[in-house]
Design an enzyme around this catalytic site. Structure first.
Site, PDB file in Angstrom:
ATOM      1  N   GLY A 197       0.809  -1.232   0.000  1.00  0.00           N
ATOM      2  CA  GLY A 197       0.000   0.000   0.000  1.00  0.00           C
ATOM      3  C   GLY A 197       0.833   1.269   0.000  1.00  0.00           C
ATOM      4  N   LYS A 215       5.578  16.572  -3.846  1.00  0.00           N
ATOM      5  CA  LYS A 215       5.844  16.890  -2.433  1.00  0.00           C
ATOM      6  C   LYS A 215       6.836  18.050  -2.308  1.00  0.00           C
ATOM      7  CE  LYS A 215       4.898  12.148  -1.049  1.00  0.00           C
ATOM      8  NZ  LYS A 215       5.478  10.815  -0.976  1.00  0.00           N
TER       9      LYS A 215
HETATM   10  P1  NDP Z   1      -6.586   4.152  -2.089  1.00  0.00           P
HETATM   11  O1  NDP Z   1      -6.770   3.931  -3.553  1.00  0.00           O
HETATM   12  O2  NDP Z   1      -6.151   3.025  -1.250  1.00  0.00           O
HETATM   13  O3  NDP Z   1      -7.952   4.710  -1.474  1.00  0.00           O
HETATM   14  C1  NDP Z   1      -8.810   5.600  -2.144  1.00  0.00           C
HETATM   15  C2  NDP Z   1     -10.249   5.155  -1.840  1.00  0.00           C
HETATM   16  O4  NDP Z   1     -11.148   6.130  -2.321  1.00  0.00           O
HETATM   17  C3  NDP Z   1     -10.590   3.838  -2.536  1.00  0.00           C
HETATM   18  O5  NDP Z   1     -11.298   2.996  -1.657  1.00  0.00           O
HETATM   19  C4  NDP Z   1     -11.445   4.298  -3.695  1.00  0.00           C
HETATM   20  O6  NDP Z   1     -12.337   3.319  -4.149  1.00  0.00           O
HETATM   21  C5  NDP Z   1     -12.173   5.466  -3.058  1.00  0.00           C
HETATM   22  N1  NDP Z   1     -12.748   6.373  -4.045  1.00  0.00           N
HETATM   23  C6  NDP Z   1     -12.260   6.718  -5.248  1.00  0.00           C
HETATM   24  N2  NDP Z   1     -13.079   7.611  -5.837  1.00  0.00           N
HETATM   25  C7  NDP Z   1     -14.110   7.833  -4.971  1.00  0.00           C
HETATM   26  C8  NDP Z   1     -15.274   8.638  -5.010  1.00  0.00           C
HETATM   27  N3  NDP Z   1     -15.563   9.413  -6.054  1.00  0.00           N
HETATM   28  N4  NDP Z   1     -16.102   8.615  -3.953  1.00  0.00           N
HETATM   29  C9  NDP Z   1     -15.831   7.842  -2.881  1.00  0.00           C
HETATM   30  N5  NDP Z   1     -14.745   7.042  -2.788  1.00  0.00           N
HETATM   31  C10 NDP Z   1     -13.881   7.050  -3.825  1.00  0.00           C
HETATM   32  O7  NDP Z   1      -5.605   5.392  -1.941  1.00  0.00           O
HETATM   33  P2  NDP Z   1      -4.714   5.760  -0.681  1.00  0.00           P
HETATM   34  O8  NDP Z   1      -5.505   5.628   0.545  1.00  0.00           O
HETATM   35  O9  NDP Z   1      -3.410   5.089  -0.782  1.00  0.00           O
HETATM   36  O10 NDP Z   1      -4.427   7.297  -0.990  1.00  0.00           O
HETATM   37  C11 NDP Z   1      -5.359   8.323  -0.683  1.00  0.00           C
HETATM   38  C12 NDP Z   1      -4.658   9.667  -0.808  1.00  0.00           C
HETATM   39  O11 NDP Z   1      -3.613   9.717   0.151  1.00  0.00           O
HETATM   40  C13 NDP Z   1      -3.987   9.927  -2.159  1.00  0.00           C
HETATM   41  O12 NDP Z   1      -4.093  11.294  -2.451  1.00  0.00           O
HETATM   42  C14 NDP Z   1      -2.547   9.536  -1.921  1.00  0.00           C
HETATM   43  O13 NDP Z   1      -1.660  10.185  -2.785  1.00  0.00           O
HETATM   44  C15 NDP Z   1      -2.370  10.003  -0.508  1.00  0.00           C
HETATM   45  N6  NDP Z   1      -1.307   9.382   0.258  1.00  0.00           N
HETATM   46  C16 NDP Z   1      -1.209   8.013   0.302  1.00  0.00           C
HETATM   47  C17 NDP Z   1      -0.246   7.411   1.069  1.00  0.00           C
HETATM   48  C18 NDP Z   1      -0.090   5.937   1.171  1.00  0.00           C
HETATM   49  O14 NDP Z   1       0.829   5.482   1.846  1.00  0.00           O
HETATM   50  N7  NDP Z   1      -0.951   5.144   0.550  1.00  0.00           N
HETATM   51  C19 NDP Z   1       0.688   8.224   1.864  1.00  0.00           C
HETATM   52  C20 NDP Z   1       0.496   9.651   1.759  1.00  0.00           C
HETATM   53  C21 NDP Z   1      -0.485  10.186   0.975  1.00  0.00           C
HETATM   54  P3  NDP Z   1     -11.808   2.378  -5.369  1.00  0.00           P
HETATM   55  O15 NDP Z   1     -10.648   1.626  -4.861  1.00  0.00           O
HETATM   56  O16 NDP Z   1     -12.993   1.517  -5.637  1.00  0.00           O
HETATM   57  O17 NDP Z   1     -11.492   3.315  -6.489  1.00  0.00           O
HETATM   58  N1  HSE Z   2       3.450   6.668  -2.898  1.00  0.00           N
HETATM   59  C1  HSE Z   2       3.949   7.505  -1.870  1.00  0.00           C
HETATM   60  C2  HSE Z   2       5.323   6.994  -1.449  1.00  0.00           C
HETATM   61  C3  HSE Z   2       3.016   7.479  -0.693  1.00  0.00           C
HETATM   62  O1  HSE Z   2       5.707   5.894  -1.841  1.00  0.00           O
HETATM   63  O2  HSE Z   2       6.014   7.719  -0.756  1.00  0.00           O
HETATM   64  C4  HSE Z   2       3.359   8.510   0.343  1.00  0.00           C
HETATM   65  O3  HSE Z   2       3.093   9.787  -0.115  1.00  0.00           O
END
Ligand code: NDP
Ligand code: HSE
Length: 446
Positions: A197, A215
């Site tokens: 993830g 970033k």
């Molecule tokens: P994920 O893809 O795991 O989660 C996103 C969720 O949002 C999914 O469950 C997705 O559903 C859902 N979704 C998408 N579109 C919609 C919508 N229109 N309405 C409601 N739900 C929706 O992403 P992450 O949690 O990894 O990332 C989220 C944010 O955090 C991003 O901006 C990412 O860059 C940021 N981030 C992530 C990090 C990480 O370690 N993962 C670290 C730091 C920042 P579905 O899967 O069905 O599309």
């Molecule tokens: N994809 C990003 C990383 C998540 O690997 O650092 C954290 O922003």
């Protein structure tokens, strides 16, 4: 704002709604629910997770929620009068931007981890936030669980930030460290990062340096009070780093890291993302796996190094919850807007000139792939000399007369423009069998 603050002062709880229940959304819910009593003791009232919107509300996310919390309708989060803070965690551009601007428009405070969106539309979102008199938290947008945004906006607020060096993409650091320490292949390690993830929905963002550029744009914007478009940041990924270069780096006493670098020089900004050789003894060269580290250099404080998990559900959840708590505290004390959204007062932000890559100076590692015959080294050295580039060390291992061998040269500080000119000339020579590898080196002339 005064009247509104008096009303919020009497709040007996802070209501939160999440949009996007994926990797980070799940972490946020776990932190808010698992540490509910601790958080309540810290801010004085409970923080209640009232709604979570996601397209899929059937999947088991391993979080026990009260019935009615989950919804497929984002509007139920935006229109719920008990929700004070909307947390956007869907990622991407269009829908995420609409959710944030709609939430702001109805007077909700917003928290997001969406660095891609901030890097592209940050100014518009900052302005909307300031205009409406609401708060925007984005601690999780840089460095995962590391509180670097708060360090810049509050802890180091009295400093001119001279430079920023950051390992700010967990996925590429994970890949480079596994390649360096365990000799694993690129694709295999990328798959591990995706399964854990860490990687973005499109992992090209990670390995091509785009996520780091997002970033770095956020950090530059906060450190220098300047608007910056991440597309103007020179960006080079890690896909061309080979085990050969990793091994040579080791022999020279360096480690290769993907770095986001920003510097303030004579009132202008340098901002770039690229693989960089760092002295193996430097603090950020030791940062392995998904860990991130950001070295901030302030004119008063000197060096500050922040280190921690740069990605993943719970570390990122921790950062998001820190924003929720900060906003909750401001709401309870009638202090909304206490810290300006982008660190500087919005009307005090000033565009600074971003230097082009050609204008930078650095030390360079150059790996030539050339035919092994007398006179080749002299021609390479001659071309570098003609461009004003001084050599600090040179390495050719083995003798394979008439066949191709790697020749590695490290330069003293040189201008990027001159190095590119020399390489164009050298790459044209008949004895060069593949384009020369260039890796910039951070360090002092020896
Ligand atoms: P994920 O893809 O795991 O989660 C996103 C969720 O949002 C999914 O469950 C997705 O559903 C859902 N979704 C998408 N579109 C919609 C919508 N229109 N309405 C409601 N739900 C929706 O992403 P992450 O949690 O990894 O990332 C989220 C944010 O955090 C991003 O901006 C990412 O860059 C940021 N981030 C992530 C990090 C990480 O370690 N993962 C670290 C730091 C920042 P579905 O899967 O069905 O599309
Ligand atoms: N994809 C990003 C990383 C998540 O690997 O650092 C954290 O922003």
């Amino acid at each position: 704002m005064g009247t509104k603050n008096k009303v919020t002062h009497m709040k007996s709880r802070i209501g939160v709604g999440i949009v996007g229940f994926g990797t980070v959304g799940t972490g946020v819910a776990k932190v808010l629910l698992g540490n509910a009593s601790l958080i309540s003791r810290r801010i004085g009232v409970p923080i209640e997770l009232l709604r979570i919107a996601d397209v899929d509300v059937t999947k088991d996310r391993g979080v026990a929620l009260a019935s009615g919390v989950l919804t497929t309708e984002v509007n139920r989060v935006l229109t719920d009068p008990n929700i004070d803070i909307v947390v956007e965690l869907i990622g991407g551009y269009d829908t995420a931007k609409r959710v944030i601007l709609d939430a702001i428009a109805v007077g909700k405070h917003v928290v997001t981890a969406n660095k891609a969106l901030l890097a592209l539309h940050g100014e518009e979102i900052f302005e909307a936030t300031t205009r409406k008199g609401v708060e925007l938290g984005f601690e999780a947008s840089v460095g995962g669980g590391i509180p670097v945004i708060r360090a810049l906006t509050e802890g180091l607020a009295g400093n001119t930030i001279e430079s920023i060096y950051g390992i700010i993409n967990g996925t590429s650091n994970y890949i480079l460290s596994r390649m360096t320490l365990a000799g694993h292949g690129f694709q295999e390690v990328l798959r591990d990062a995706q399964e854990a993830g860490y990687a973005e929905a499109d992992p090209t963002f990670d390995v091509a340096g785009i996520d780091s550029a997002h970033k770095l744009a956020v950090l530059v914007s906060l450190a220098y009070g300047t608007p910056i478009n991440f597309k103007d940041i020179y960006t080079e990924g890690i896909t061309n780093i080979t085990p050969t270069d990793i091994a040579y780096a080791k022999q020279f006493g360096y480690t290769i890291k993907s770095l986001g670098i920003a510097k303030l020089i004579d009132g202008e900004i340098e901002a770039r993302v690229h693989p960089t050789m760092l002295p193996a003894t430097s603090p950020i060269a030791q940062v392995e796996d998904v860990y991130n580290a950001i070295q901030l250099v302030g004119d008063a404080v000197g060096d500050v190094v922040l280190y921690g998990r740069g990605a993943g559900s719970m570390p990122t959840g921790s950062a998001v919850v820190s924003d929720v708590i900060a906003i909750g505290r401001n709401l309870l004390k009638g202090a909304v807007g206490r810290v300006p959204v982008a660190s500087f007062q919005q009307d005090q932000r000033r565009p600074l000139r971003l230097r082009s890559m050609e204008e930078i100076s650095s030390l360079y590692y150059l790996r030539f792939t050339v035919v092994d015959r007398p006179g080749v080294l002299a021609q390479i050295a001659g071309e570098l000399g003609r461009c004003g580039i001084s050599i600090s060390s040179m390495m050719q291992q083995g003798r394979r007369e008439g066949q191709t061998v790697p020749v590695v040269i490290k330069t003293h500080t040189a201008k990027e423009r001159d190095v590119q000119t020399a390489l164009r000339e050298i790459n044209r020579k008949a004895f060069v069998s593949e384009p020369t590898t260039l890796i910039r080196v951070e360090g002092k002339d020896e």
